[in-house]
Structures are given as structure tokens and as C-alpha cells.
Design a protein around this motif. Structure first.
Motif, short mmCIF file in Angstrom:
data_model
loop_
_atom_site.label_atom_id
_atom_site.label_comp_id
_atom_site.label_asym_id
_atom_site.label_seq_id
_atom_site.Cartn_x
_atom_site.Cartn_y
_atom_site.Cartn_z
N ASP A 103 0.97 -1.22 -0.12
CA ASP A 103 -0.19 0.01 -0.09
C ASP A 103 0.90 1.25 -0.01
N ASP A 104 0.41 2.30 -0.86
CA ASP A 104 1.01 3.80 -0.87
C ASP A 104 1.01 4.09 0.52
N PRO A 105 2.20 4.89 1.19
CA PRO A 105 2.09 5.51 2.20
C PRO A 105 1.17 6.67 2.33
N LEU A 106 0.77 7.18 1.15
CA LEU A 106 -0.28 8.24 1.06
C LEU A 106 -1.60 7.70 1.52
N LEU A 107 -1.86 6.57 1.66
CA LEU A 107 -3.18 5.89 2.11
C LEU A 107 -3.09 5.65 3.61
N GLU A 108 -2.20 5.66 4.27
CA GLU A 108 -1.99 5.19 5.59
C GLU A 108 -2.95 6.14 6.48
N ILE A 109 -3.60 5.62 7.49
CA ILE A 109 -4.34 6.27 8.30
C ILE A 109 -4.09 5.63 9.94
N GLU A 110 -4.63 6.46 10.74
CA GLU A 110 -4.69 6.06 12.29
C GLU A 110 -5.99 6.22 12.90
N LEU A 111 -6.36 4.81 13.39
CA LEU A 111 -7.67 4.74 14.01
C LEU A 111 -7.70 4.26 15.33
N TRP A 112 -8.22 5.00 16.18
CA TRP A 112 -8.09 4.42 17.42
C TRP A 112 -6.71 4.18 18.04
N GLY A 113 -5.76 4.83 17.69
CA GLY A 113 -4.49 4.78 18.17
C GLY A 113 -3.59 3.75 17.54
N LYS A 428 -3.01 12.80 -5.82
CA LYS A 428 -1.86 13.54 -6.68
C LYS A 428 -0.81 14.20 -5.56
N GLY A 429 -0.49 13.28 -4.66
CA GLY A 429 0.76 13.78 -3.91
C GLY A 429 -0.12 14.03 -2.36
N ARG A 430 -1.12 14.16 -2.22
CA ARG A 430 -1.94 14.61 -0.88
C ARG A 430 -1.82 13.30 0.06
N LYS A 431 -1.99 13.35 1.14
CA LYS A 431 -2.48 12.25 1.81
C LYS A 431 -3.89 12.03 2.21
N TRP A 432 -4.40 10.87 2.21
CA TRP A 432 -5.92 10.63 2.51
C TRP A 432 -6.20 11.59 3.72
N THR A 433 -5.60 11.42 4.59
CA THR A 433 -5.74 12.27 5.89
C THR A 433 -6.05 13.72 5.75
N ASP A 434 -5.33 14.19 4.71
CA ASP A 434 -5.45 15.65 4.42
C ASP A 434 -6.70 16.09 3.98
N VAL A 435 -7.52 15.00 3.14
CA VAL A 435 -8.72 15.37 2.54
C VAL A 435 -9.78 15.11 3.30
#
Length: 442
Positions: A103-113, A428-435
């Protein structure tokens, strides 16, 4: 005495005899097998092994076109429920394809720690009995949610209870929460967890106890296992005990538990329409969770897409007041949205509708819940997501992560990777968490 005629006859006989010997020699030579060429054998063996290996890698790759254009359409020729059971059986026995791409690091999230490698999850209802968890994680999901699971096993509604509306990439189901019950499903979940913990403890040189206390309940790095809790049909309308029972028995082995108060195919869930029952249900489940020793799983509320604004305000306030850890928006709908294409008149069947026609309703619910909670509660967007663009729309509306189900039944197991790759392109280079929640910030 010289006899010319005799000499000529003798010469002809000798010539004929010689010709027969040559032919005989040639015939014997042709019939005798030639010794095999070592080089030829090496080339043949190598080529065969290479082709077989590449074929295996192709067929077992979830993204391979054969699954979308051949396997899945063929399986859809079966009765919908039989096709579903076949898919579960294949995944259960390790016969399903896998997602081999990181998985691309752009897609990484943090959920409940906890870190999750990507925000694409599987909605409850696919693996009702927690039979194919490993196979489903192998498809590349960041989250896999099993269930709904009720305290006592139940068969659900009579067949036929699952219908496809192919023209709209939609499904109607009135399954009725058929499942094997807490005891059987719990045994599967527990045995899987301890089996994987024991295996990893040997590899890492740690004790089982120390490893079990630190690892995800999914027993997979960067992937989470959710358990969806339901009520038995025989339970009173205003009861909450089934949810508490499921929490106490299954919660210790779940990265999060879901209180399903919105199943449209069960008539005794008063919490879906009675705000007083909903509050007592939330209060008792949270109270029970807070009393659990050692590990206390996050509690997530799953709501329907048919609530009006006033109802959503009350749900959001209850979630904030009782510190609910997450909200899933949304379950299937009893309504039949405008734009539903159905030349076979399947939509008249009773049951919850899922798939592409549900998208706008679920998206609107996600956006409103995010606004009402000021983004303070993680939202899992669910309903009609069939593309990367859909997933991104849910993120912008406020979803921390999303879930799919129906789109995978139409497009095959490569749908997960398709959405993930598509998201990387769209970001386009942004992170999922940014949007996440971007629409509310405009």
C-alpha cells in the motif's frame, strides 16, 4: 568358362541384395529411438516451469483481469446466495487470490491509536460467521468486519432472500441476520487469534503473552478486525442485552465492535426508530465496555441512511455524550432511490437495498454526521462505493475510512486494489488524511 549372361544376373542379384540391406539398415535406424538431447530437455523443463509459475502468479493475483472478466461473471450465473457461499468457501480454504502490492504511504491512516495501511474496509454481511478472515485480509483490505453475530445461532429468513439488480449494480437482501451465533463464531475468532500469535511468537522470539498484549486483534500488522453485533429475532424490541452479551464475549478479540441498530431486515430493533431505546442501548453497551478488564475495544454505532435531520442531530448528540468511538454511515435502505434502473421489477422485493443507488444517501448522511459532531468522532463511510472517486468523495465528506461490499460482488476481488490505486492517482501527492472533512472546511 566366362558366361556374360550369368555375370549380369549375378550382378543384378548382388545389387538387389545390397539395396535390401541398405533399406533394412535404414529402416532399423529409423525405428531405433535417438538419445534425448540434454539441452532440449533443460529448455523444455525450464519453459514449462516458467509458464506454470507465471500462470500461478497471474491467477492468484487479485488484480488479474481473469477475476473481473471471467471468474466473477461466471460465479454470478449462480443463485446469488449460492455464489456468495462459494466465494466464502474458496477464501476460507485459501483458494482466493491475494493482493501482492504494498500500500502507498499516502493511504495510511490512524484509527483508535492504531496504524492502518489503507482506508478501504470490508462491510459486515459478507463474512457473517468469521470463516474467511485471513482470505479477506489477503485481498488487501485495511479493515475487515465480520458479522452480524447474534447471541444464539439463527437461520434468518426463508430463501430466496438475496436478489441482484444487475442494471444498477445493486443488491436487495432480506437475509434476517442468519449466523452461527456467538459461541461458534467466537471459537473461530479466538482460535485464529491464538494460532497466529503462537506462530508469530516463535518467529519473533517473544512469549505468547507479551505478544498478545501488544498486537492488533486482527493478528495482522496495520490491519484491523471488526465484529458487528446483532440482536436475535426472539429478543424484546427495546432490549440491549444481546449487544452487551456479544461485546463481553467477542470484544476481547476485536479491534472494534459495532452495535448494529439499523438492520432493515429485523423488526425488533426499536433502537433504530426510538431515540429512548437507542440511548439506553448505547449507555449500557458503553458501560459494559468500560468495565471490561484489561482490553477494552472501541465501540462503533452503525446507523441507517433513512434518518431525517432531526434524528441525525439526536444520534450525533448521543454519540458525543456517551463518547462513542465511531459511527458507520450507513446501513442498507428500505427505500428505493430515484434513478434505480430495474427492468426486471426486482425492486419490489422486500429487503435492504445496497450498491450504487445507495451512494448519495450514504454520502449525505456521512456529511451531516461529520458536521454535527464537528469531526470529533471517526466516521466509517459505507454505501454505494464502487470507485476511487466515490471513496474520495466520502473522505471529503468526513469519513476517516470507507467500506465496500456490493461493488466487489460485481467487479471481483481486484476491486480493493483498483480503488487503492485510483485513490493514489486522485490524491496527486496529498495524503488521504489531508482530505478528510475537506468539504466542511470550504
Amino acid at each position: 568358362m566366362y558366361k556374360p549372361g550369368f555375370s549380369r544376373i549375378t550382378a543384378r542379384v548382388q545389387s538387389a541384395s545390397t539395396l535390401r540391406c541398405v533399406r533394412s539398415f535404414g529402416s532399423n535406424t529409423a525405428q531405433k529411438p535417438q538419445p534425448p538431447s540434454l539441452l532440449r530437455n533443460i529448455i523444455w523443463t525450464t519453459t514449462t516451469a516458467t509458464v506454470a509459475g507465471l500462470g500461478y502468479l497471474y491467477v492468484t493475483d487479485a488484480s488479474a483481469g481473469v477475476h473481473k472478466y471471467v471468474t466473477t461473471p461466471v460465479v454470478r450465473l449462480l443463485d446469488p446466495e449460492d455464489a456468495h457461499n462459494l466465494s466464502i468457501g474458496a477464501l476460507k480454504h485459501g483458494l482466493g487470490p491475494v493482493d501482492r502490492k504494498s500500500d502507498d504511504p499516502l493511504l495510511e491512516i490512524e484509527l483508535w491509536g492504531k496504524k492502518v495501511s489503507n482506508p478501504v474496509g470490508l462491510a459486515a454481511g459478507f463474512d457473517k460467521n468469521a470463516e474467511a478472515v485471513d482470505g479477506l485480509f489477503g485481498l488487501g483490505f485495511g479493515l475487515v468486519e465480520v458479522g452480524s453475530i447474534t447471541p444464539v445461532a439463527q437461520e434468518g429468513n426463508p430463501r430466496q432472500r438475496l436478489f441482484r439488480i444487475d442494471e444498477s449494480d445493486a443488491v436487495i437482501n432480506r437475509m434476517g441476520l442468519n449466523n452461527d451465533g456467538v459461541q461458534v463464531c467466537g471459537d473461530r475468532i479466538r482460535s485464529r487469534f491464538w494460532r497466529l500469535v503462537a506462530s508469530q511468537s516463535k518467529q519473533k522470539g517473544e512469549t505468547v503473552a507479551s505478544l498478545a498484549s501488544t498486537m492488533n486483534r486482527s493478528a495482522c500488522a496495520n490491519q484491523l478486525l471488526g465484529v458487528n453485533l446483532g440482536k436475535n429475532k426472539s429478543s424484546p424490541n427495546d432490549s440491549y442485552e444481546d449487544y452487551v452479551y456479544g461485546l463481553l464475549n467477542l470484544g476481547p478479540y476485536a479491534d472494534y465492535v459495532v452495535v448494529n441498530v439499523s438492520c432493515p431486515n429485523v423488526k425488533n430493533i426499536a433502537a433504530s426508530s426510538d431515540i429512548g431505546v437507542l440511548e439506553s442501548t448505547i449507555a449500557e453497551v458503553v458501560r459494559a465496555r468500560n468495565k471490561m478488564p484489561n482490553y477494552r475495544p472501541p465501540v462503533v454505532l452503525k446507523i441507517g441512511p433513512d434518518n431525517n435531520n432531526d434524528q441525525l442531530k439526536l444520534i450525533a448528540q448521543l454519540a458525543l455524550d456517551y463518547r462513542i468511538d465511531g459511527i458507520i454511515t450507513a446501513n442498507t435502505t428500505r427505500s428505493r432511490p430515484e434513478g434505480l434502473v430495474d427492468s426486471q421489477d426486482i425492486a419490489k422485493e422486500e429487503g435492504g437495498l445496497s450498491g450504487r443507488p445507495l451512494r448519495d444517501m450514504a454520502l449525505a448522511t456521512t456529511r451531516e454526521i461529520y458536521r454535527l459532531t464537528n469531526g470529533r468522532i471517526p466516521i466509517i463511510g459505507c454505501g454505494g462505493i464502487s470507485s476511487a472517486a466515490d471513496a474520495l468523495a466520502f473522505a471529503k465528506a468526513g469519513a476517516t475510512c470507507v467500506q465496500i461490499y456490493t461493488s466487489m460482488t460485481y467487479d471481483g476481488p481486484g476491486k480493493v486494489r483498483e480503488i487503492k490505486d485510483g485513490l493514489v492517482d486522485l490524491l496527486k501527492g496529498r495524503k488521504w488524511t489531508d482530505v478528510v472533512g475537506e468539504d466542511a472546511r470550504k
